[in-house]
Design a protein around this motif. Structure first.
Motif, PDB file in Angstrom:
ATOM      1  N   THR A 111       0.843  -1.193   0.000  1.00 56.74           N
ATOM      2  CA  THR A 111       0.000   0.000   0.000  1.00 56.74           C
ATOM      3  C   THR A 111       0.878   1.243   0.000  1.00 56.74           C
ATOM      4  N   ILE A 112       0.645   2.106  -0.969  1.00 55.54           N
ATOM      5  CA  ILE A 112       1.354   3.380  -1.020  1.00 55.54           C
ATOM      6  C   ILE A 112       0.454   4.466  -0.453  1.00 55.54           C
ATOM      7  N   SER A 113       1.056   5.380   0.290  1.00 57.62           N
ATOM      8  CA  SER A 113       0.299   6.494   0.856  1.00 57.62           C
ATOM      9  C   SER A 113       1.225   7.696   0.970  1.00 57.62           C
ATOM     10  N   ARG A 114       0.627   8.850   1.190  1.00 55.79           N
ATOM     11  CA  ARG A 114       1.428  10.066   1.339  1.00 55.79           C
ATOM     12  C   ARG A 114       0.862  10.913   2.459  1.00 55.79           C
ATOM     13  N   ASP A 115       1.763  11.568   3.176  1.00 55.44           N
ATOM     14  CA  ASP A 115       1.398  12.504   4.229  1.00 55.44           C
ATOM     15  C   ASP A 115       1.952  13.854   3.798  1.00 55.44           C
ATOM     16  N   ASN A 116       1.084  14.696   3.244  1.00 52.30           N
ATOM     17  CA  ASN A 116       1.554  15.969   2.698  1.00 52.30           C
ATOM     18  C   ASN A 116       2.045  16.919   3.789  1.00 52.30           C
ATOM     19  N   ALA A 117       1.536  16.759   4.997  1.00 50.45           N
ATOM     20  CA  ALA A 117       1.998  17.608   6.098  1.00 50.45           C
ATOM     21  C   ALA A 117       3.437  17.287   6.493  1.00 50.45           C
ATOM     22  N   LYS A 118       3.847  16.042   6.232  1.00 49.66           N
ATOM     23  CA  LYS A 118       5.204  15.610   6.590  1.00 49.66           C
ATOM     24  C   LYS A 118       6.109  15.491   5.376  1.00 49.66           C
ATOM     25  N   ASN A 119       5.587  15.822   4.196  1.00 51.38           N
ATOM     26  CA  ASN A 119       6.372  15.700   2.959  1.00 51.38           C
ATOM     27  C   ASN A 119       6.961  14.301   2.805  1.00 51.38           C
ATOM     28  N   THR A 120       6.142  13.306   3.088  1.00 50.87           N
ATOM     29  CA  THR A 120       6.631  11.926   3.110  1.00 50.87           C
ATOM     30  C   THR A 120       5.665  11.004   2.381  1.00 50.87           C
ATOM     31  N   VAL A 121       6.234  10.071   1.648  1.00 45.39           N
ATOM     32  CA  VAL A 121       5.456   9.002   1.023  1.00 45.39           C
ATOM     33  C   VAL A 121       5.898   7.678   1.646  1.00 45.39           C
ATOM     34  N   TYR A 122       4.946   6.778   1.802  1.00 44.66           N
ATOM     35  CA  TYR A 122       5.199   5.494   2.462  1.00 44.66           C
ATOM     36  C   TYR A 122       4.877   4.341   1.521  1.00 44.66           C
ATOM     37  N   LEU A 123       5.517   3.228   1.785  1.00 40.33           N
ATOM     38  CA  LEU A 123       5.162   1.981   1.117  1.00 40.33           C
ATOM     39  C   LEU A 123       5.061   0.909   2.189  1.00 40.33           C
ATOM     40  N   GLN A 124       3.837   0.546   2.528  1.00 40.77           N
ATOM     41  CA  GLN A 124       3.596  -0.540   3.478  1.00 40.77           C
ATOM     42  C   GLN A 124       3.622  -1.857   2.711  1.00 40.77           C
ATOM     43  N   MET A 125       4.508  -2.741   3.106  1.00 42.84           N
ATOM     44  CA  MET A 125       4.696  -4.010   2.403  1.00 42.84           C
ATOM     45  C   MET A 125       4.351  -5.157   3.344  1.00 42.84           C
ATOM     46  N   ASN A 126       3.315  -5.890   3.017  1.00 47.47           N
ATOM     47  CA  ASN A 126       2.869  -7.034   3.814  1.00 47.47           C
ATOM     48  C   ASN A 126       3.032  -8.322   3.011  1.00 47.47           C
ATOM     49  N   SER A 127       2.985  -9.435   3.718  1.00 48.82           N
ATOM     50  CA  SER A 127       3.083 -10.755   3.074  1.00 48.82           C
ATOM     51  C   SER A 127       4.274 -10.805   2.122  1.00 48.82           C
ATOM     52  N   LEU A 128       5.406 -10.370   2.610  1.00 52.74           N
ATOM     53  CA  LEU A 128       6.589 -10.280   1.762  1.00 52.74           C
ATOM     54  C   LEU A 128       7.052 -11.656   1.309  1.00 52.74           C
ATOM     55  N   LYS A 129       7.586 -11.689   0.101  1.00 57.12           N
ATOM     56  CA  LYS A 129       8.086 -12.917  -0.508  1.00 57.12           C
ATOM     57  C   LYS A 129       9.576 -12.740  -0.845  1.00 57.12           C
ATOM     58  N   PRO A 130      10.305 -13.832  -0.950  1.00 59.19           N
ATOM     59  CA  PRO A 130      11.724 -13.711  -1.331  1.00 59.19           C
ATOM     60  C   PRO A 130      11.917 -12.949  -2.644  1.00 59.19           C
ATOM     61  N   GLU A 131      10.985 -13.074  -3.560  1.00 60.05           N
ATOM     62  CA  GLU A 131      11.113 -12.370  -4.840  1.00 60.05           C
ATOM     63  C   GLU A 131      10.898 -10.864  -4.719  1.00 60.05           C
ATOM     64  N   ASP A 132      10.512 -10.379  -3.541  1.00 59.53           N
ATOM     65  CA  ASP A 132      10.427  -8.939  -3.305  1.00 59.53           C
ATOM     66  C   ASP A 132      11.791  -8.344  -2.940  1.00 59.53           C
ATOM     67  N   THR A 133      12.790  -9.187  -2.771  1.00 57.00           N
ATOM     68  CA  THR A 133      14.128  -8.704  -2.439  1.00 57.00           C
ATOM     69  C   THR A 133      14.668  -7.809  -3.539  1.00 57.00           C
ATOM     70  N   ALA A 134      15.057  -6.589  -3.157  1.00 54.60           N
ATOM     71  CA  ALA A 134      15.525  -5.604  -4.142  1.00 54.60           C
ATOM     72  C   ALA A 134      15.950  -4.334  -3.413  1.00 54.60           C
ATOM     73  N   VAL A 135      16.564  -3.441  -4.162  1.00 53.35           N
ATOM     74  CA  VAL A 135      16.761  -2.072  -3.692  1.00 53.35           C
ATOM     75  C   VAL A 135      15.536  -1.275  -4.117  1.00 53.35           C
ATOM     76  N   TYR A 136      14.884  -0.658  -3.144  1.00 55.53           N
ATOM     77  CA  TYR A 136      13.673   0.110  -3.395  1.00 55.53           C
ATOM     78  C   TYR A 136      14.012   1.602  -3.407  1.00 55.53           C
ATOM     79  N   SER A 137      13.566   2.276  -4.455  1.00 55.73           N
ATOM     80  CA  SER A 137      13.841   3.703  -4.605  1.00 55.73           C
ATOM     81  C   SER A 137      12.535   4.461  -4.785  1.00 55.73           C
ATOM     82  N   CYS A 138      12.472   5.638  -4.182  1.00 53.93           N
ATOM     83  CA  CYS A 138      11.326   6.494  -4.444  1.00 53.93           C
ATOM     84  C   CYS A 138      11.723   7.557  -5.462  1.00 53.93           C
ATOM     85  N   ALA A 139      10.725   8.102  -6.119  1.00 60.44           N
ATOM     86  CA  ALA A 139      10.963   9.088  -7.161  1.00 60.44           C
ATOM     87  C   ALA A 139       9.788  10.056  -7.212  1.00 60.44           C
TER      88      ALA A 139
END
Length: 123
Positions: A68-96
């Motif tokens: 789930t992606i979300s943003r808090d404009n008051a904090k100038n922050t975007v989040y990525l909540q990752m549940n039920s993670l799998k080995p194939e989710d292994t990676a370097v995650y970058s925001c843009a």
């Protein structure tokens, strides 16, 4: 210029959860759509999720229902909540960040990028 700094990566067992954060500075956060991308070893960088200025979301099929992606404009922050993670989710995650609102999956349209944070999911 926009500066983006990710945090929250780490090592987690399969089935676990992590929440990534991306703090933005430099320009008005609400003017930009935000995206998360990931790059696994030996693979090309791929789209994960995006959120528009108005809060509309878009997900890659591989993470739909788990992330789930979300943003808090008051904090100038975007989040990525990752549940039920799998080995194939292994990676370097970058925001843009990018202007505009059309086809937020296209990484070439993102003007500003963070350094990335490593997510490792063990089996």
């Amino acid at each position: 210029q926009v500066q983006l700094v990710e945090s929250g990566g780490g090592l987690v067992q399969a089935g676990g959860s992590l929440r990534l954060s991306c703090a933005a500075s430099g320009r008005t956060f609400t003017n930009y759509a935000m995206g998360w991308f990931r790059q696994a070893p030996g693979k090309e960088r791929e789209f994960v999720a995006a959120i528009s200025r108005s809060g509309g979301t878009n997900y890659a099929d591989s993470v739909k229902g788990r992330f789930t992606i979300s943003r808090d404009n008051a904090k100038n922050t975007v989040y990525l909540q990752m549940n039920s993670l799998k080995p194939e989710d292994t990676a370097v995650y970058s925001c843009a960040s990018r202007a505009g609102f059309i086809n937020l999956r296209v990484q070439g349209d993102y003007a500003y990028w963070g350094q990335g944070t490593q997510v490792t999911v063990s089996s």
